[in-house]
Structure formats: C-alpha cells, structure tokens
Design a protein around this motif. Structure first.
Motif, short mmCIF file in Angstrom:
data_model
loop_
_atom_site.label_atom_id
_atom_site.label_comp_id
_atom_site.label_asym_id
_atom_site.label_seq_id
_atom_site.Cartn_x
_atom_site.Cartn_y
_atom_site.Cartn_z
N LYS A 195 19.09 22.21 8.89
CA LYS A 195 19.95 22.41 7.73
C LYS A 195 19.53 21.53 6.54
N LYS A 196 19.00 20.33 6.83
CA LYS A 196 18.85 19.32 5.79
C LYS A 196 17.41 18.97 5.39
N VAL A 197 16.43 19.36 6.19
CA VAL A 197 15.08 18.82 5.97
C VAL A 197 14.52 19.13 4.59
N GLU A 231 9.87 23.82 16.08
CA GLU A 231 8.94 24.76 15.44
C GLU A 231 9.50 25.25 14.11
N ASP A 232 10.78 25.57 14.08
CA ASP A 232 11.41 26.05 12.84
C ASP A 232 11.42 24.95 11.78
N ILE A 233 11.65 23.71 12.20
CA ILE A 233 11.64 22.59 11.25
C ILE A 233 10.25 22.41 10.65
N ILE A 234 9.24 22.47 11.48
CA ILE A 234 7.86 22.32 11.00
C ILE A 234 7.52 23.40 9.99
N ARG A 235 7.91 24.62 10.29
CA ARG A 235 7.65 25.72 9.35
C ARG A 235 8.40 25.49 8.02
N SER A 236 9.61 24.97 8.12
CA SER A 236 10.39 24.69 6.91
C SER A 236 9.73 23.61 6.06
N LYS A 243 0.79 -1.24 0.00
CA LYS A 243 0.00 0.00 0.00
C LYS A 243 0.82 1.28 0.00
N ALA A 244 2.14 1.19 0.20
CA ALA A 244 2.93 2.41 0.31
C ALA A 244 4.35 2.23 -0.22
N ILE A 245 4.90 3.34 -0.70
CA ILE A 245 6.32 3.42 -1.03
C ILE A 245 6.97 4.16 0.14
N VAL A 246 7.81 3.47 0.88
CA VAL A 246 8.40 4.02 2.10
C VAL A 246 9.89 4.26 1.89
N LYS A 247 10.32 5.48 2.18
CA LYS A 247 11.74 5.81 2.08
C LYS A 247 12.20 6.49 3.36
N HIS A 248 13.51 6.41 3.61
CA HIS A 248 14.11 7.06 4.77
C HIS A 248 15.09 8.11 4.27
N ASN A 249 15.22 9.19 5.02
CA ASN A 249 16.21 10.20 4.64
C ASN A 249 17.60 9.56 4.60
N PRO A 250 18.51 10.07 3.76
CA PRO A 250 19.85 9.51 3.70
C PRO A 250 20.55 9.56 5.06
N TRP A 251 21.11 8.44 5.46
CA TRP A 251 21.87 8.29 6.68
C TRP A 251 21.03 8.65 7.91
N ASN A 252 21.61 9.39 8.85
CA ASN A 252 21.01 9.63 10.16
C ASN A 252 20.60 11.10 10.28
N ALA A 253 19.36 11.34 10.70
CA ALA A 253 18.89 12.73 10.84
C ALA A 253 19.46 13.43 12.07
N GLN A 254 20.13 12.67 12.93
CA GLN A 254 20.83 13.21 14.10
C GLN A 254 19.91 14.06 14.99
N HIS A 255 20.29 15.32 15.20
CA HIS A 255 19.54 16.21 16.10
C HIS A 255 18.80 17.27 15.30
N THR A 256 18.04 18.09 16.00
CA THR A 256 17.23 19.11 15.31
C THR A 256 18.08 20.14 14.58
N GLY A 257 19.32 20.33 15.02
CA GLY A 257 20.21 21.25 14.31
C GLY A 257 20.48 20.76 12.90
N THR A 258 20.71 19.45 12.76
CA THR A 258 20.89 18.85 11.44
C THR A 258 19.59 18.94 10.64
#
Length: 227
Positions: free
Chosen positions: A69-71, A124-129, A51-66
């Motif tokens: 920058k990357k989202v 909050e900043d990530i969500i807005r991004s 029912k779905a195509i599931v993907k993960h972001n490359p490597w590790n999303a680490q912390h909110t600081g990353t």
C-alpha cells in the motif's frame, strides 16, 4: 602553441571539476523496514555520513501488506541511488484479537499475518511496484533472529521466510544482505531478552556496522561506475 596549451589546460580543469563533482556527490539511500531497521538506521547514517544521505521510511514498514500500500508513497519523487528493504518479522507474526500481549501477539491461539505463499507473492508485487517508480539499486536485508520465547513468533519461521525471500530476490537479480546468523550472535549478548526480537543500543550499533559495510561497498561500486 600557446593556444594548444591553453586548450589542454582547459580540458584538465574541466576533467578535474567533473571528477570533484562526482567525488563530492553523496549517494542517496532509502531504508525501508520494521522496528529493527528503525533501531539501526541512526547509526548507519552516522557511519556513512561522509558518503551518503540515508533516510528511513516514515514510522514502521510493518508487513508486506503495508508495503504494497505504501511503498510508492515512501519512494516519492526522490531520485534514490539505493533502496534497501526488508519485511518478515511482522509477516511471520501470529496475532489474536483477545491476546493481552503487546500487539496482540499469540502464537498459540492466533493466526499468522501472511503465509509463506502470501509472503512470496507480496514480495514479488512490491518489487514490481518499486521498479515502476525507481531505477535505484535494490538490496534486500533478511529477517533478523527470533528468540525462542517470543510471544507471537516461532524461532524456526525466520529461516523459512528468509529462504522464500532469497528465492524471490534471486529471481529478480536483487542483492541480499543476509544478516540472520550475525544477528543471532549479536542478540545473544545485546538482545533485549529471550522473548523480544529487539536489541539494546549497543546491539543496534553492531547491526549498523554490518549494514554500513555492505552499503559502503555498493556505494563504492556506484561511484566507480559514474566515473
């Protein structure tokens, strides 16, 4: 009469084709997260393969600081239906440059990666991004269990950070899959130890079941709306 019947037949055929096209369309799901999510994602893919195509972001999303920058890069130009994301384990981790433990983890002499206040602002900043580049349904997954003897993390901090995250998600009307209590039960039997936040293969399978069931219900709702 024949013309009228032909018209009704045409309408039925078109309706059937439209229905089939929607029912056969797989939902696109992006999972963004840390090593725990990397561990369970292959099993989520397997569970939702029909029912779905599931993907993960490359490597590790680490912390909110990353994440900040990357989202947008991770989302890219893909038209995602669902974006499931989590941050926390790296944010609440204490590190010291001289620590000998892997990742320089040191909750005695180190400094926390982000305070609760910084974590809240970053989320909050990530969500807005995300909302700037995607109309996907957002799902936040809470931080999983932290065992007592983990070198860089305090057991009690997981729930503190989860409380902040849930407050942010409520503010932005984002659904939360709170896996903390269930992950604690799973970790007791299938964790890699009292000093490690990670899980055995069987542990990741059990976590994936929880994630898959939640996602499956959201996929059902999305498909129902499209019909």
């Amino acid at each position: 009469m024949r013309t009228k019947n032909n018209f009704y037949f045409f309408v039925l055929v078109v309706t059937a084709l439209v229905f089939c096209s929607f029912s056969n369309k797989k939902t696109k799901v992006l999972i963004i997260g840390d090593s725990i999510s990397i561990g369970y994602t292959p099993f989520v893919k397997e569970n939702l393969s029909s029912k779905a195509i599931v993907k993960h972001n490359p490597w590790n999303a680490q912390h909110t600081g990353t994440g900040l920058k990357k989202v947008k890069e991770w989302i890219g130009n893909e038209d995602w239906d669902i974006i499931q994301f989590n941050w926390g384990l790296w944010d609440l981790c204490y590190r010291h440059p001289d620590a000998k433990v892997y990742g320089n983890r040191d909750k005695v002499n180190g400094n926390v990666t982000f305070s609760l206040e910084e974590y809240e602002k970053n989320l909050e900043d990530i969500i807005r991004s995300i909302k700037q580049v995607s109309d996907a349904q957002l799902i936040f997954v809470t931080t999983s269990y932290v065992p007592k003897y983990e070198a860089g993390r305090f057991k009690k901090d997981a729930q503190k950070f989860n409380k902040v995250a849930k407050r942010v998600m409520k503010k932005y009307d984002i659904k939360v899959n709170d896996i903390y209590k269930k992950s604690k039960v799973i970790h007791k039997e299938f964790g890699k130890g009292d000093d490690d936040v990670h899980y055995s293969k069987e542990g990741y399978k059990k976590l994936a079941k929880i994630l898959s069931e939640f996602l499956s219900e959201e996929i059902r709702k999305i498909n129902t709306k499209q019909l």
